[in-house]
Design a protein around this motif. Structure first.
Motif, PDB file in Angstrom:
ATOM      1  N   LEU A 102      12.221 -51.989  99.352  1.00  0.00           N
ATOM      2  CA  LEU A 102      10.748 -52.273  99.711  1.00  0.00           C
ATOM      3  C   LEU A 102      10.448 -53.241 101.205  1.00  0.00           C
ATOM      4  CD1 LEU A 102       9.037 -52.684  96.254  1.00  0.00           C
ATOM      5  CD2 LEU A 102       8.599 -50.683  97.599  1.00  0.00           C
ATOM      6  N   GLU A 145       6.278 -50.090 101.497  1.00  0.00           N
ATOM      7  CA  GLU A 145       5.858 -49.436 100.237  1.00  0.00           C
ATOM      8  C   GLU A 145       5.319 -48.007 100.445  1.00  0.00           C
ATOM      9  OE1 GLU A 145       2.852 -52.461  99.199  1.00  0.00           O
ATOM     10  OE2 GLU A 145       4.133 -53.427  97.793  1.00  0.00           O
ATOM     11  N   ALA A 146       5.529 -47.090  99.560  1.00  0.00           N
ATOM     12  CA  ALA A 146       4.948 -45.694  99.497  1.00  0.00           C
ATOM     13  C   ALA A 146       3.769 -45.691  98.576  1.00  0.00           C
ATOM     14  CB  ALA A 146       5.855 -44.655  99.114  1.00  0.00           C
ATOM     15  N   ARG A 147       2.738 -45.164  99.179  1.00  0.00           N
ATOM     16  CA  ARG A 147       1.444 -45.216  98.110  1.00  0.00           C
ATOM     17  C   ARG A 147       1.284 -43.803  97.466  1.00  0.00           C
ATOM     18  NH1 ARG A 147       0.279 -49.946  98.412  1.00  0.00           N
ATOM     19  NH2 ARG A 147       0.007 -51.386 100.266  1.00  0.00           N
ATOM     20  N   ALA A 179       1.933 -48.996  94.420  1.00  0.00           N
ATOM     21  CA  ALA A 179       3.072 -48.547  95.550  1.00  0.00           C
ATOM     22  C   ALA A 179       4.334 -48.763  95.047  1.00  0.00           C
ATOM     23  CB  ALA A 179       2.912 -49.288  96.640  1.00  0.00           C
ATOM     24  N   THR A 181       7.784 -43.312  94.153  1.00  0.00           N
ATOM     25  CA  THR A 181       6.472 -42.669  94.088  1.00  0.00           C
ATOM     26  C   THR A 181       6.589 -41.016  94.265  1.00  0.00           C
ATOM     27  OG1 THR A 181       6.447 -43.126  96.521  1.00  0.00           O
ATOM     28  CG2 THR A 181       5.151 -44.475  94.908  1.00  0.00           C
ATOM     29  N   VAL A 190       2.362 -38.650  98.633  1.00  0.00           N
ATOM     30  CA  VAL A 190       2.721 -39.884  98.731  1.00  0.00           C
ATOM     31  C   VAL A 190       2.653 -40.232 100.263  1.00  0.00           C
ATOM     32  CG1 VAL A 190       4.804 -41.261  98.740  1.00  0.00           C
ATOM     33  CG2 VAL A 190       4.490 -39.784  97.043  1.00  0.00           C
ATOM     34  N   CYS A 200       3.891 -43.112 103.080  1.00  0.00           N
ATOM     35  CA  CYS A 200       4.446 -44.337 103.446  1.00  0.00           C
ATOM     36  C   CYS A 200       4.112 -44.786 104.974  1.00  0.00           C
ATOM     37  CB  CYS A 200       6.071 -43.947 103.625  1.00  0.00           C
ATOM     38  SG  CYS A 200       6.923 -45.410 103.674  1.00  0.00           S
TER      39      CYS A 200
END
Length: 163
Positions: A66, A71-73, A115, A121, A137, A139
């Motif tokens: 991370l 963070e990938a949401r 995230a 994700t 997703v 990022c």
């Protein structure tokens, strides 16, 4: 296959020399797989750990990924007034927990606050789409050295065929 990797310094438990560890988290087919490894050129000591499943990913590896890649949401593309039942079924099956925790997770997703790593994700988005829920997703952190249209450094997208 989608992989995220990170290299970081560590101290050899055998001789105390500084060495480089490599950690990888990969989405292989429909499961997460991880590994961590190093080999000390000083004493020959070596370590290789691996595992499968989101719950088995070492916290240290996850934190490092991370920090390195951002963070990938998870984003739901469906109507916010549509039924939450399919989303909650997937969340509960994938993340575990009770109904109250699942509702909080859904609220976090809708608020753009849920995230994880890109492989984590992405797997959740695949599971949601398989349940008929439109999800993707995002990022936001992209390293400067990643050419336009290319995966971010350390994130590699490959198609792998399993026998």
């Amino acid at each position: 296959m989608l992989t995220a990797s990170v290299s970081y310094p560590a101290q050899c438990s055998g001789c105390g020399s500084e060495l480089e560890c490599v950690g990888v988290l990969a989405l292989v087919g429909q499961s997460l797989e991880w590994d961590i490894g190093y080999h000390c050129s000083g004493c020959g000591d070596a370590l290789y750990e691996c595992g499968t499943g989101a719950s088995s990913v070492p916290d240290d590896l996850r934190r490092r990924l991370l920090a390195e890649h951002g963070e990938a949401r998870l984003v739901l593309l469906s109507d916010p007034h549509a039924s939450s039942v399919p989303v909650m079924k997937v969340l509960r099956a994938e993340l575990g927990g009770d109904l109250a925790r699942t509702k909080r997770t859904l609220q976090q997703i809708r608020a753009g606050m849920f995230a994880g790593t890109m492989p984590e994700t992405t797997l959740l988005a695949h599971r949601l789409r398989a349940a008929g829920v439109e999800a993707e997703v995002e990022c936001p952190k992209q390293p400067d050295e990643a050419p336009a249209g290319q995966p971010a450094a350390g994130l590699e997208v490959r198609t792998a065929r399993r026998p």
